[in-house]
Design an enzyme around this catalytic site. Structure first.
Site, PDB file in Angstrom:
ATOM      1  N   GLN A 101      -4.589  -0.984   9.685  1.00 12.35           N
ATOM      2  CA  GLN A 101      -4.609  -2.312   9.382  1.00 12.35           C
ATOM      3  C   GLN A 101      -5.093  -3.379  10.335  1.00 12.35           C
ATOM      4  O   GLN A 101      -4.695  -3.199  11.570  1.00 12.35           O
ATOM      5  CB  GLN A 101      -3.063  -2.705   8.962  1.00 12.35           C
ATOM      6  CG  GLN A 101      -2.956  -4.196   8.209  1.00 12.35           C
ATOM      7  CD  GLN A 101      -3.642  -4.283   6.868  1.00 12.35           C
ATOM      8  OE1 GLN A 101      -3.409  -3.105   6.133  1.00 12.35           O
ATOM      9  NE2 GLN A 101      -3.975  -5.430   6.432  1.00 12.35           N
ATOM     10  N   LYS A 119       0.973  -1.234   0.088  1.00  9.46           N
ATOM     11  CA  LYS A 119      -0.095  -0.089   0.119  1.00  9.46           C
ATOM     12  C   LYS A 119       0.985   1.467   0.126  1.00  9.46           C
ATOM     13  O   LYS A 119       0.677   2.205  -0.641  1.00  9.46           O
ATOM     14  CB  LYS A 119      -0.703   0.009   1.087  1.00  9.46           C
ATOM     15  CG  LYS A 119      -2.157  -1.245   1.190  1.00  9.46           C
ATOM     16  CD  LYS A 119      -2.869  -0.985   2.421  1.00  9.46           C
ATOM     17  CE  LYS A 119      -3.849  -2.244   2.220  1.00  9.46           C
ATOM     18  NZ  LYS A 119      -4.610  -2.520   3.639  1.00  9.46           N
ATOM     19  N   ASP A 154     -11.135   3.294   4.246  1.00  5.85           N
ATOM     20  CA  ASP A 154     -11.464   1.705   4.068  1.00  5.85           C
ATOM     21  C   ASP A 154     -13.199   1.584   4.134  1.00  5.85           C
ATOM     22  O   ASP A 154     -13.459   0.567   3.899  1.00  5.85           O
ATOM     23  CB  ASP A 154     -10.921   1.031   5.339  1.00  5.85           C
ATOM     24  CG  ASP A 154     -10.016   0.193   5.041  1.00  5.85           C
ATOM     25  OD1 ASP A 154      -9.627  -0.081   3.788  1.00  5.85           O
ATOM     26  OD2 ASP A 154      -8.890  -0.110   6.076  1.00  5.85           O
TER      27      ASP A 154
END
Ligand code: NAP
Length: 297
Positions: free
Chosen positions: A98, A54, A121
């Site tokens: 994460q 990422k 997200d």
């Protein structure tokens, strides 16, 4: 019929190129450089690989990347404090924590601490609520990637029957909402669904997000259906040597390719789209935060 393969890798590259173009315009025309902050707790090897990928792609498209590697002994309160610090940092347009987090930290508490407009997200309850009510929130990256591939492949999906297998908050449920917005007639199947095969058999569009290797068989699928395989299962592959694994999807690819019109492979289908959509969401977030409407995503 042999299905046409939807090349997620190539499509993700197109999205990244478009993101890079938008980032360049944001910089030159508006003096805005989108920034993505990635927070990782602990040293889980799979999460570390994913986060590094990422970060690399964020930098490649010209965005600012902020990386915070925190010890797995961090308290929930300290992690929430870190997120709140990023919420008010003007250089940061998107925040990603994460998952999974260590067991002593409640994931929901951390996700809810992220400012909804920076929740790239799309996991914050405000964003799930906006998606469910047709509002303008942040859409979770994996289902967004599936939707973009479906729109590109099928165009108008009105009236099509779609079956989504799996009802997780991060894939199945938002996927069902997105297909509903496309005017599909949606069935959301799960582990208690009776006769899953016959549900799938009726579908023009099948999205499998289950986590069971090759669950969807060839004879479950209607001729000419479009099949999106979200699954990423690591199964033992002794033929490759002792202790080796291989990646499989939730769809029995070799069987289903003979029935479907379009199918995504694993790997090379949904997987690459997820990070591309994360970058796209960061641009969306940066534009909204700066009230810039003319950037076409
Ligand atoms: P999850 O949270 O474990 O949810 C799995 C869902 O599948 C649940 O709703 C479960 O039903 C249902 N299910 C389990 N066994 C079933 C069966 N035999 N028949 C029908 N439904 C069944 O998983 P997830 O996070 O949504 O992920 C699903 C898969 O997608 C995994 O393989 C994951 O690795 C992959 N994934 C890939 C990406 C990507 O970028 N490519 C991103 C995210 C996830 P219940 O609710 O009844 O338990």
């Amino acid at each position: 019929m042999t299905a046409q393969i939807i090349d997620g890798k190539a499509f993700a590259a197109e999205i990244r190129a478009k993101v890079a173009e938008n980032v360049s315009t944001l910089k030159s025309k508006y003096a805005v450089t989108p920034g993505l902050a990635v927070v990782i707790v602990g040293e889980d090897p799979a999460s570390t690989i994913y986060v590094n990928s990422k970060i690399k792609q964020t930098v490649e498209v010209g965005m600012k990347s902020f990386h915070f590697a925190l010890p797995d002994t961090i308290s929930e309160a300290d992690l929430v404090a870190k997120v709140k610090e990023l919420n008010v940092d003007n250089r940061v347009n998107g925040i990603l924590v994460q998952l999974p987090l260590p067991k002593h930290i409640k994931e929901a508490a951390v996700i809810e601490a992220i400012a909804p407009e920076k929740d790239v997200d799309g996991f914050h309850v405000i964003n799930s609520g906006l998606l469910a009510t047709g509002g303008k929130g942040m859409v979770p990256c994996t289902p967004l990637g599936c939707l973009l591939m479906l729109q590109d492949t099928l165009g108008d999906m009105s009236g099509k029957k779609a079956v989504v297998i799996g009802r997780s908050n991060i894939v199945g449920k938002p996927m069902a909402q997105l297909l509903l917005q496309e005017n599909c007639t949606v069935t959301l199947a799960h582990s208690r669904t009776k006769d899953l095969a016959s549900e799938v058999k009726q579908a023009d569009i099948v999205v499998a997000a289950v986590g069971v290797s090759e669950l969807v068989k060839g004879d479950w699928v209607k001729d000419g259906a479009t099949v999106i395989d979200v699954g990423m299962n690591r199964i033992a592959a002794p033929e490759r040597g002792e202790g080796k694994v291989r990646l499989t999807g939730d769809v029995a690819f070799d069987e289903v390719i003979e029935k479907a019109a379009y199918i995504t492979p694993v790997p090379g289908g949904v997987g690459p789209m997820t990070i591309a959509c994360l970058l796209r969401n960061t641009v969306t977030a940066a534009c909204r935060q700066a009230s810039i409407e003319e950037i076409e995503l």
